[in-house]
Structure formats: C-alpha cells, structure tokens
Write an enzyme that holds these catalytic residues in place. Structure first.
Site, PDB file in Angstrom:
ATOM      1  N   GLY A 192      34.855  40.455  42.188  1.00  0.00           N
ATOM      2  CA  GLY A 192      33.504  40.718  41.715  1.00  0.00           C
ATOM      3  C   GLY A 192      33.474  41.765  40.619  1.00  0.00           C
ATOM      4  O   GLY A 192      32.824  41.589  39.580  1.00  0.00           O
ATOM      5  N   ASP A 193      34.174  42.866  40.818  1.00  0.00           N
ATOM      6  CA  ASP A 193      34.236  43.915  39.804  1.00  0.00           C
ATOM      7  C   ASP A 193      34.886  43.414  38.524  1.00  0.00           C
ATOM      8  O   ASP A 193      34.438  43.736  37.417  1.00  0.00           O
ATOM      9  CB  ASP A 193      35.029  45.107  40.342  1.00  0.00           C
ATOM     10  CG  ASP A 193      34.278  45.869  41.411  1.00  0.00           C
ATOM     11  OD1 ASP A 193      33.186  46.364  41.119  1.00  0.00           O
ATOM     12  OD2 ASP A 193      34.790  45.963  42.538  1.00  0.00           O
ATOM     13  N   THR A 194      35.949  42.644  38.676  1.00  0.00           N
ATOM     14  CA  THR A 194      36.672  42.170  37.510  1.00  0.00           C
ATOM     15  C   THR A 194      35.834  41.186  36.703  1.00  0.00           C
ATOM     16  O   THR A 194      35.803  41.251  35.462  1.00  0.00           O
ATOM     17  CB  THR A 194      37.991  41.511  37.945  1.00  0.00           C
ATOM     18  OG1 THR A 194      38.753  42.443  38.716  1.00  0.00           O
ATOM     19  CG2 THR A 194      38.806  41.082  36.742  1.00  0.00           C
TER      20      THR A 194
END
Length: 402
Positions: free
Chosen positions: A172-174
């Site tokens: 998700g962060d990436t």
C-alpha cells in the site's frame, strides 16, 4: 562521456522531504535516483523510525540505507514557531515538498499549502495520507495495511478457505509512493507552462484501489464479487503454480490462445488445442481445475531446469518462484544492474535494488547510501541555502530547533 550524459534528468530540482517511514520517503527516493536534490528533514528529538526497521547488522537497520539513498539529512523542529519560520525560508529555495503526516498536521504548524504557496507560488506540495486530504475519513490515521484492506486488495489475497492475507511487502505504501511520484512529475511538467505550483493529494487506499482491475464493474454490472482464489485469477487459465519432479514449484502463464498452443506442443499434447474444453479463453476458464491437473501431471515428470528451458524455447512464460537467494544468484538481475553495491560507512559494501526504470540516455544513479547520523548535513544545507554561520547553527542546536 558528454556533459549531457552525465547530467541526471532531475538535477536542479530541490525537494524538502518531511514525514517518516515509507510512503513519503519512497517518493523522495525515486526522485533522488534521477538527480533531484533531496533534503530529508527529521525532528532533532525524534528520528525517522525506519532508521531501525528491518533486520540489523552491527546495530544498523537495513531498510534505512535503501530508502534514504541519495538524500541529505538535516534536523528541524517543526513543532516550534522558530522551526516553522526556518522551514518557510527553505521553501523559498525549493521546488517540491513531500509530506506524509495525518491531514491537518501541516496546517496545525502554520505550514499549509496556501501559506507556503504565498511564500513560493511555484512550490509543489505532494501530500500522501491514508485517506486523502478531503472526505469523511481524511482525519483518520491510515497506515499502508489499512489502505490495502480498504482499497480492496486484501479481500482477494489468500486462499478461499482462510482469512484474508497480506502481501509480504508494504504494498500500500509503495503504490502510494508510485502514484505520488507520478503526480509530482506531472505537476512539475505543468509548471513549465503555467509557472505555478499546486498540491498533489495521494491517498493510500485510492492507490491500492486504482490497481484493482475490474472488481467494481464486475460487481455493479454482473453482481459478481471477486473472492480469494489462491494462486489463480478468476477466468484466466492456465495461469498457476505447478510442481516439478524435484518438488519445486514453477509458474506457468499460458492463458492466451497462441501461448496455450505452444504449451501443448511443449507437453507433447498438441491435440489439447482442438479439445472443445480448452479451445477458447472462456472454455479454458470453465475447465480450469482439470486443465491445471493435466499440466501438473506433466510438470511432475520434468526436472525443474529442463522444463523451464523447454518452456523458454517454446515461448511460454514461466519461471521459478524466487527467494532473495535466487535473486542474488540470477545472471539476468546481474546483467541489468538490479543489485548494486554502494559503500556504507559502517557496513562496508552495501547491496540494494538498482534504479527503476532504466533510461537509455540519462539513467538514474545511486550516489550514496542514506546518512547514518541524523542531521549530518545541517551545516552544508543551512549554510548554503540560508547562509547560517557556525554561531547561528550552534544557537539553534542549543535551543533544540535543529
């Protein structure tokens, strides 16, 4: 080498990177790989937790050198009025601000986009958060794991007889960082025409949702809700993992008509192409289970290396399921410089992923790993941009502003 080839494509672009952990810093990492000057700002009393994340060697966290590569490290206490004024002075000299605080934090510090754009109308402010800067959920805390859940990808990840699973990396962060980078570069290009900056608003859940293919029209137009399917994709066959003679799993993707024909030739079963059960994309989908069984009956008679060579020769997409060990031993990774080694002041030669994507004329570059000590570049950055002398720097340090 000509001067043009030596110049990285984002040289001359100055970025102030705020925030911690992954989504914001990953955005800074990608811009830095292509030559942007990244000034990472950490609180003097609270370093980025990623400095200690992951496995450690000799007391050094192994995530930090990768995510902070090519960056300068300075400290600044943005919770204080004096720190906020210093930041505003830096903004006058910058092109981009990256932040991934909970919405409202920058406003609380009197550092809203509206206030900063008055100081520098060309400033681009890239903001990444769990749910975006607007909407009923905007003020909620939102880590990547929550974005993955509410973006829909966790619902379809795992096996149907088990609870939803996470992917083994911070997806998700990436994904949010990738979309934030796209937005930042888009705004930077638009600024060439308008002369004005703007705000880039990236939400983690939206970044995840953007890669969820046809799940919404599947539901709204047909009533179908995609569920966890393990190693297959609904309606796509053959595309699965298959055991070899040695008990090793390989991936085979042969769901296009032409590729399926080549797979049947490799298996010595050309008659399967004309079988009504497998003749079309939809037919193969309807008979997915029995088709996968047929293929695995064949792969179980084959040695892993030999079957992969045969499939490659026939033009059938296939491969091993790589671990880190497989990656570092693979000649293709080496040939494309996908594992580079950069000198670390404590650990020596430090391996990390290479630069992606690859540009033919002005490729990106990793010049150095992240600063091992917080605020290492205080004197260089504040001295160059704001003309602070040693006495001023000492005063600020004594007051815990830097």
């Amino acid at each position: 080498m000509t001067e043009e080839r030596e110049r990285l494509p984002l040289e001359g672009v100055r970025v102030l990177e705020l925030g911690t952990l992954l989504a914001g810093p990953f955005t800074g990492r990608m811009l830095g790989d292509f030559g942007a000057e990244i000034i990472k700002i950490e609180a003097p009393d609270k370093a980025d937790p990623m400095r200690q994340w992951g496995k450690q060697k000799d007391g050094e966290g192994l995530w930090w050198p990768i995510q902070s590569r090519n960056k300068k490290s300075v400290t600044l206490n943005l919770r204080t009025p004096e720190g906020q004024e210093i930041f505003k002075e830096l903004v006058k000299e910058a092109d981009i601000i990256i932040e991934n605080f909970r919405p409202g934090t920058m406003e609380k510090w009197n550092l809203s986009y509206e206030q900063l754009s008055e100081i520098n109308p060309k400033i681009i402010m890239t903001r990444t958060s769990g749910f975006g800067q607007t909407g009923p959920y905007s003020k909620r805390a939102g880590f990547g794991s929550v974005g993955e859940a509410m973006g829909g990808i966790r619902h379809v990840t795992g096996f149907p007889d088990r609870a939803p699973s996470r992917i083994g990396v911070s997806l998700g962060d990436t994904l949010a960082a990738l979309f934030a980078t796209i937005g930042t570069l888009t705004a930077l290009n638009e600024r060439h025409h308008s002369g004005k900056g703007q705000m880039v608003d990236t939400a983690i859940y939206e970044s995840v949702f953007s890669v969820m293919e046809s799940t919404v029209p599947d539901y709204l137009l047909t009533g179908y809700i995609r569920e966890r399917m393990g190693n297959i994709l609904p309606g796509v066959a053959p595309s699965n993992i298959y055991l070899t003679q040695e008990g090793t799993y390989i991936v085979i993707g042969a769901n296009a008509d032409g590729v399926f024909k080549r797979l049947c030739e490799a298996m010595g079963r050309p008659e399967l192409v004309e079988d009504p059960r497998y003749q079309t994309h939809h037919a193969r989908s309807d008979h997915m289970t029995e088709l996968d069984q047929l293929i695995e009956e064949w792969t179980k008679t084959q040695k892993t290396t030999e079957v992969l060579e045969l499939l490659a020769e026939k033009g059938v997409p296939s491969g091993l399921i790589y671990s880190a060990k497989d990656i570092v031993e693979d000649p293709h990774y080496a040939a494309r410089d996908m594992i580079i080694k950069t000198e670390h002041p404590v650990l020596g030669e430090f391996p990390m992923p290479g630069v992606v994507p690859k540009l033919s004329r002005t490729p990106g570059k990793v010049k150095h790993v992240g600063a091992e000590s917080i605020g290492k570049d205080n004197a260089a950055v504040y001295g160059k941009l704001l003309n602070y002398d040693e006495e001023k720097l000492k005063e600020l340090k004594d007051k815990k502003i830097i």
